[in-house]
Enzyme design. Sequence first.
Site, PDB file in Angstrom:
ATOM      1  N   THR A  44      44.172  35.138  56.522  1.00 14.46           N
ATOM      2  CA  THR A  44      43.797  34.638  57.843  1.00 14.46           C
ATOM      3  C   THR A  44      42.810  35.582  58.522  1.00 14.46           C
ATOM      4  O   THR A  44      41.881  35.153  59.225  1.00 14.46           O
ATOM      5  CB  THR A  44      45.048  34.467  58.720  1.00 14.46           C
ATOM      6  OG1 THR A  44      45.901  33.495  58.121  1.00 14.46           O
ATOM      7  CG2 THR A  44      44.690  34.024  60.118  1.00 14.46           C
ATOM      8  N   SER A  82      42.072  25.088  57.957  1.00 12.77           N
ATOM      9  CA  SER A  82      43.070  26.147  58.048  1.00 12.77           C
ATOM     10  C   SER A  82      42.687  27.208  57.039  1.00 12.77           C
ATOM     11  O   SER A  82      42.016  26.917  56.037  1.00 12.77           O
ATOM     12  CB  SER A  82      44.467  25.601  57.742  1.00 12.77           C
ATOM     13  OG  SER A  82      45.375  26.655  57.481  1.00 12.77           O
ATOM     14  N   THR A  83      43.096  28.427  57.304  1.00 13.70           N
ATOM     15  CA  THR A  83      42.909  29.455  56.275  1.00 13.70           C
ATOM     16  C   THR A  83      43.518  29.000  54.957  1.00 13.70           C
ATOM     17  O   THR A  83      42.988  29.268  53.880  1.00 13.70           O
ATOM     18  CB  THR A  83      43.571  30.777  56.730  1.00 13.70           C
ATOM     19  OG1 THR A  83      42.949  31.227  57.921  1.00 13.70           O
ATOM     20  CG2 THR A  83      43.460  31.848  55.656  1.00 13.70           C
ATOM     21  N   ASN A  84      44.617  28.253  55.071  1.00 15.50           N
ATOM     22  CA  ASN A  84      45.387  27.906  53.872  1.00 15.50           C
ATOM     23  C   ASN A  84      44.675  26.930  52.959  1.00 15.50           C
ATOM     24  O   ASN A  84      44.983  26.881  51.760  1.00 15.50           O
ATOM     25  CB  ASN A  84      46.741  27.329  54.287  1.00 15.50           C
ATOM     26  CG  ASN A  84      47.566  28.325  55.056  1.00 15.50           C
ATOM     27  OD1 ASN A  84      47.175  29.487  55.197  1.00 15.50           O
ATOM     28  ND2 ASN A  84      48.714  27.888  55.570  1.00 15.50           N
ATOM     29  N   THR A 129      41.828  44.175   4.295  1.00 14.30           N
ATOM     30  CA  THR A 129      43.029  43.726   4.992  1.00 14.30           C
ATOM     31  C   THR A 129      44.034  44.863   4.947  1.00 14.30           C
ATOM     32  O   THR A 129      44.183  45.533   3.914  1.00 14.30           O
ATOM     33  CB  THR A 129      43.624  42.467   4.334  1.00 14.30           C
ATOM     34  OG1 THR A 129      43.952  42.741   2.971  1.00 14.30           O
ATOM     35  CG2 THR A 129      42.626  41.308   4.385  1.00 14.30           C
ATOM     36  N   SER A 260      26.012  63.937  20.029  1.00 14.97           N
ATOM     37  CA  SER A 260      27.125  64.387  20.848  1.00 14.97           C
ATOM     38  C   SER A 260      26.704  65.638  21.622  1.00 14.97           C
ATOM     39  O   SER A 260      25.595  66.146  21.457  1.00 14.97           O
ATOM     40  CB  SER A 260      28.340  64.700  19.975  1.00 14.97           C
ATOM     41  OG  SER A 260      28.178  65.947  19.323  1.00 14.97           O
ATOM     42  N   LYS A 266      25.244  63.266  15.511  1.00 16.93           N
ATOM     43  CA  LYS A 266      26.467  62.463  15.597  1.00 16.93           C
ATOM     44  C   LYS A 266      26.223  61.371  16.637  1.00 16.93           C
ATOM     45  O   LYS A 266      26.243  61.614  17.830  1.00 16.93           O
ATOM     46  CB  LYS A 266      27.667  63.318  15.993  1.00 16.93           C
ATOM     47  CG  LYS A 266      28.979  62.544  16.119  1.00 16.93           C
ATOM     48  CD  LYS A 266      30.126  63.490  16.488  1.00 16.93           C
ATOM     49  CE  LYS A 266      31.453  62.743  16.604  1.00 16.93           C
ATOM     50  NZ  LYS A 266      31.492  61.923  17.830  1.00 16.93           N
TER      51      LYS A 266
END
Length: 418
Positions: A44, A82-84, A129, A260, A266
């Site tokens: 609200t 309404s806010t709702n 897998t 890195s 790397k």
Amino acid sequence: MANADIGALDANVAQAVAQAADRALEGAFDTEFPLDIWQGGGYTILNMNVNEVLGNAANEILTGRKGQERVHPNTHVNMGQSTNDTIPSATHLAIAPELDRIVDGLDALAAVFAAKAEEFKNIVKVGRTCWQDALPLTLGQEFSGYAALMRRLAGKCRALRPGCFELVMGGSAVGTGLGTSPGYMDAFYRHISEMLGEDVRPAENLFDGFQNADFLVSVSGVVREIATSLSKVAKDLRLMSSGPRSGFMEIQLPACAPGSSIMPGKINPTVPEMVVQIAHQVVGNDVAVTLAYEEGELDLNVWDATFYKCLFENLGLVAEELVIFRRDCAEGITANRGRCAHEIETSIALSTVVAATFGYPAGVEVAHYAEEHGVTVKEAVHALGLMTPEEAEHMIDPALMTNPARMAEAIRAFRNAR
């Protein structure tokens, strides 16, 4: 505009409010909304912030000064609303362009993966897998799976989109519509459909719409599914590019940094790792959205802040990561053909052809022999007297094994010849 159409609101006031709203959309009043996103009362406070800004701006248009002489924030701006019903309806509408961004990102990423599938279609590699060597497949076949996943996820987003245009506007505070004037709903949905170019319509049951925010949970769930799917693919790419000497190194990812902080050369898989981190955040937000829905009570779910903060953060994160993942990672992937060829030629998993041709025990014998003597499966079947070198060259062919129909025909012909 709807209230003016039905004669409930003075036309001059309506025009001033609409003009103020247009200015708000252009960003003229952005500094006038100081509220934190976390707030109770079903938002609200936010709704009235909007009403008061528009009311003052409209009053200024009509009178030359801010105030409430001609335009009142409740009586005129909030009229029939309404806010709702306003806040949930605004939320639904705001989801649509975010879903569109995600669909565009998924479609674009699917196209890149499909192009890579074509580029890599003849590169045979070891399947894996349980982190163990498995039957061969092509790198292109793997990437075709990623493309299919992106297309399927885009389809799920498209299926959700119509729900963005099912609103509870006109239901007022609890769904009864008390406070609206006759003809308001029809005029509202006509105007907003024309403005948005969409079929905007009231929810089938307004009371259901007020009570239950399950649509937001559905959207959050699909966004979570996209984020975790992207994470899974990112982790695959991270593994396949591991190396350069002691990892899989089947593919190379574009370098986004020169190295890195301590180890020259790397090249860290920074984009895939970013994608994984985003999945962590999205999953956490999705849990919060789910709890906010579950905590709803009676005739209105008032935990709006959780929906808006967590759901829209997820929508934005996923839309942005799709662009970065495609642009800075997927488009620049290259294949390490030599590494893939070496791995598959020396893979013990090729003994599966022996099992399919001579029976499982023979396959086990070949696998053990190759492992113990450090030879290839082709060399093992010849050493064990199962095939001639020429037969082994034809039958123990990784490329042939990626095509089940051709492999089955080769096994049938081999048996017939014996």
